[in-house]
Each structure stands twice: as C-alpha cells, then as structure tokens.
Motif scaffolding. Structure first.
Motif, PDB file in Angstrom:
ATOM      1  N   ARG A   5       0.885  -1.362   0.070  1.00 59.74           N
ATOM      2  CA  ARG A   5       0.020   0.065   0.072  1.00 59.74           C
ATOM      3  C   ARG A   5       0.824   1.236   0.020  1.00 59.74           C
ATOM      4  O   ARG A   5       1.665   1.535   0.806  1.00 59.74           O
ATOM      5  N   HIS A   7       0.091   5.649   0.281  1.00 55.03           N
ATOM      6  CA  HIS A   7      -0.733   6.735  -0.086  1.00 55.03           C
ATOM      7  C   HIS A   7      -0.232   8.103  -0.048  1.00 55.03           C
ATOM      8  O   HIS A   7       0.785   8.299   0.753  1.00 55.03           O
ATOM      9  N   THR A  14      -1.640   8.605  -9.960  1.00 55.36           N
ATOM     10  CA  THR A  14      -1.285   7.448  -9.431  1.00 55.36           C
ATOM     11  C   THR A  14      -0.815   6.309 -10.523  1.00 55.36           C
ATOM     12  O   THR A  14       0.104   5.604 -10.259  1.00 55.36           O
ATOM     13  N   THR A  34      -2.908   5.489  -3.696  1.00 60.04           N
ATOM     14  CA  THR A  34      -4.208   6.381  -3.634  1.00 60.04           C
ATOM     15  C   THR A  34      -3.442   7.565  -3.372  1.00 60.04           C
ATOM     16  O   THR A  34      -2.278   7.907  -2.913  1.00 60.04           O
ATOM     17  N   THR A  35      -4.152   8.636  -3.547  1.00 63.49           N
ATOM     18  CA  THR A  35      -3.614   9.997  -3.456  1.00 63.49           C
ATOM     19  C   THR A  35      -5.009  10.978  -3.235  1.00 63.49           C
ATOM     20  O   THR A  35      -5.810  10.581  -3.566  1.00 63.49           O
ATOM     21  N   LEU A  57     -11.991   9.867  -5.287  1.00 64.82           N
ATOM     22  CA  LEU A  57     -11.215   8.793  -5.103  1.00 64.82           C
ATOM     23  C   LEU A  57     -10.394   8.453  -6.311  1.00 64.82           C
ATOM     24  O   LEU A  57     -10.921   8.777  -7.652  1.00 64.82           O
ATOM     25  N   TYR A  58      -9.181   8.419  -6.083  1.00 68.21           N
ATOM     26  CA  TYR A  58      -8.146   8.226  -7.070  1.00 68.21           C
ATOM     27  C   TYR A  58      -7.263   7.088  -6.681  1.00 68.21           C
ATOM     28  O   TYR A  58      -6.474   7.235  -5.758  1.00 68.21           O
ATOM     29  N   ALA A  59      -7.386   6.001  -7.267  1.00 68.50           N
ATOM     30  CA  ALA A  59      -6.646   4.866  -6.842  1.00 68.50           C
ATOM     31  C   ALA A  59      -5.983   4.212  -8.028  1.00 68.50           C
ATOM     32  O   ALA A  59      -6.655   4.173  -9.207  1.00 68.50           O
ATOM     33  N   LEU A 164     -13.411   3.478  -0.810  1.00 65.88           N
ATOM     34  CA  LEU A 164     -12.166   2.623  -1.229  1.00 65.88           C
ATOM     35  C   LEU A 164     -11.955   1.323  -0.550  1.00 65.88           C
ATOM     36  O   LEU A 164     -11.689   0.242  -1.353  1.00 65.88           O
ATOM     37  N   GLN A 168     -11.783  -1.910  -2.913  1.00 69.21           N
ATOM     38  CA  GLN A 168     -10.506  -2.928  -2.678  1.00 69.21           C
ATOM     39  C   GLN A 168     -10.984  -4.318  -2.520  1.00 69.21           C
ATOM     40  O   GLN A 168     -10.461  -5.129  -2.914  1.00 69.21           O
TER      41      GLN A 168
END
Ligand code: BTN
Length: 242
Positions: A5, A7, A14, A34-35, A57-59, A164, A168
């Motif tokens: 992980r 962040h 990303t 993620t960010t 959400l940016y993943a 998220l 996930q």
C-alpha cells in the motif's frame, strides 16, 4: 493476494507513479496506490482527469503476470464491475457504458485507465480508477462531458475511505476470479448493467476511425457488436461508445 500500500497527499498521477515505480513492487502482491489529489490526472485518449484535493477517489491497482493473456484487456471491465457493485452497496444504481465508464443517472461518475508496463520478464498491469465522490456541481461543470458525483446525485457526502475499502475488497475478490476463470463469469452482470441510449444508436471511436450503427450485442468476450447501415455486424474490441 497480499496488499502492498502507498498513499500520497499529492502526486501527478497514481498511474504515472505506478509506471515509474513498478520495478519496486513485490511480484506476488497487489499494489494499491492512492492520493488525495492529482496534479496531472490522466483519462483515456490523453484526456485530463480532474482531480482536486480530498474530493474524489483516485486509485491505481497493480499486479504482475509472467506472460500476456489474450483476455487481459477485460481487466478494465472487471474493475468497472467492481466499482459498480461497490456503488450498489451504497444504495446507488450504476450502469456501465461500454467498455468501462461508470454512470449514475446517465452521467459519468467514474472512469478507468489501464496501462501495461514490463518489468524484467514480467508484465505489470496498472489499473487506475477515479470515482467522483464529493465533487460539487460547480467543479463538475468544468468537465467537458455530462458528469456527476455521489454527493450531487444523492445530496449526501461520503467518506472516500469507505468507498475505497469496499472497492478494494470487491476488486481483490473479482481479480482472483478473473485470473482463474477469465471474463466469462462476469458477463451476466455486465449485460444487466450495460448502458444503452434510448435509440440504441452506437458511435464507436477508436482513436482514429468512427463507426456508426445500432447496438447489436455484448459478446461473451466483452466486445461490442453493432449493426452497420448495410446490415452487416461489426465486432468492436476497443474504443469509446458515444
Ligand atoms: C477515463 O474515463 O478517461 C479514465 C479516467 C481514469 C482516472 C484515474 S484517477 C486514478 C488514476 N490516475 C490517473 O492519472 N488516472 C486514473
């Protein structure tokens, strides 16, 4: 699969970060980046993906394959399904616009950008997803296509972390199924949630060419068939539906 992980509070993208650091990721783990904000968020077809801080959400999820598999392009549809199931679990009724846009109330709420990079003798599959969560209407208006967010469609703010964690676990489950059994088990859900406009008209752009016709069917391999004006059926493997 175990989870590796990362962040950030702010990075360019990303997906870009994943591409540059893929050689550092453990081969047998799923890496999730993620960010809070992206300063150069990227969409499909070299578009920008609007990524203001702490609103959405940016993943990016990354995993490795030892060799290419012919159905790997379906991974974007597998992610779209995981995102759609996630949003359903929060009470929404999402639809999927072929191949992998997530819509609510006929407006785009989420998009997926899949990229592949090679690392030594392996391929790193990089699956980036953006979901508009708490983005207000004024910011959505800056997007040059009809777009919405969870707060705008429901009137309720959401915790990005809650969305998220559901995404996930859903994606980890669905990825395992996909790697073992391919796209076939996902077809019924995809067909049930497939977005088609009222006239069933289909315009497909694939970067250079545009094809126009009428929606015919979603095939078992996730491709889209359209009927052209001369009656012939054309199978489209990639592109964007308008
Ligand atoms: C699209 O529909 O055009 C795809 C949008 C993908 C956006 C996500 S946000 C996280 C990841 N990082 C990026 O730069 N893009 C993807």
């Amino acid at each position: 699969m175990d989870l590796n992980r990362y962040h950030f509070t702010s990075i360019d993208s990303t997906n870009s970060w994943a591409k540059h650091h893929a050689h550092e990721f453990p081969l047998n783990e799923l890496t999730l980046i993620t960010t809070d904000e992206q300063t150069a968020g990227r969409g499909r077809f070299n578009r920008q993906w609007l990524s203001p801080p702490k609103q959405n959400l940016y993943a990016t999820f990354c995993f490795f394959l030892d060799k290419i598999r012919p159905d790997i392009h379906n991974i974007s549809q597998v992610m779209a399904i995981a995102a759609s199931k996630t949003l359903e679990s929060f009470g929404f009724q999402p639809m999927i616009k072929w191949p992998n846009d997530i819509l609510i109330t006929n407006k785009k709420i989420g998009g997926i950008l899949t990229e592949i990079t090679s690392v030594a003798s392996h391929l790193c599959i990089i699956v980036g997803i953006g979901i508009n969560v708490n983005m207000p209407i004024e910011t959505l208006r800056l997007i040059n296509q009809p777009a919405t967010s969870l707060i705008v469609t429901s009137g309720i703010p959401f915790e990005i972390g809650d969305i998220l964690s559901k995404l996930q676990s859903q994606f980890m489950h669905d990825l395992e199924l996909f790697l073992n059994e391919g796209f076939f088990p996902f077809i019924p859900y995809y067909r049930q949630h497939f977005f088609i406009n009222s006239g069933a008209s289909a315009k497909i752009h694939d970067g250079n060419a545009t094809l126009e016709g009428v929606f015919h069917m979603i095939n078992n391999d996730g491709s889209l068939s359209i009927q052209l004006a001369d009656g012939s059926i054309k199978k489209c493997l990639a592109g964007e539906l308008n």
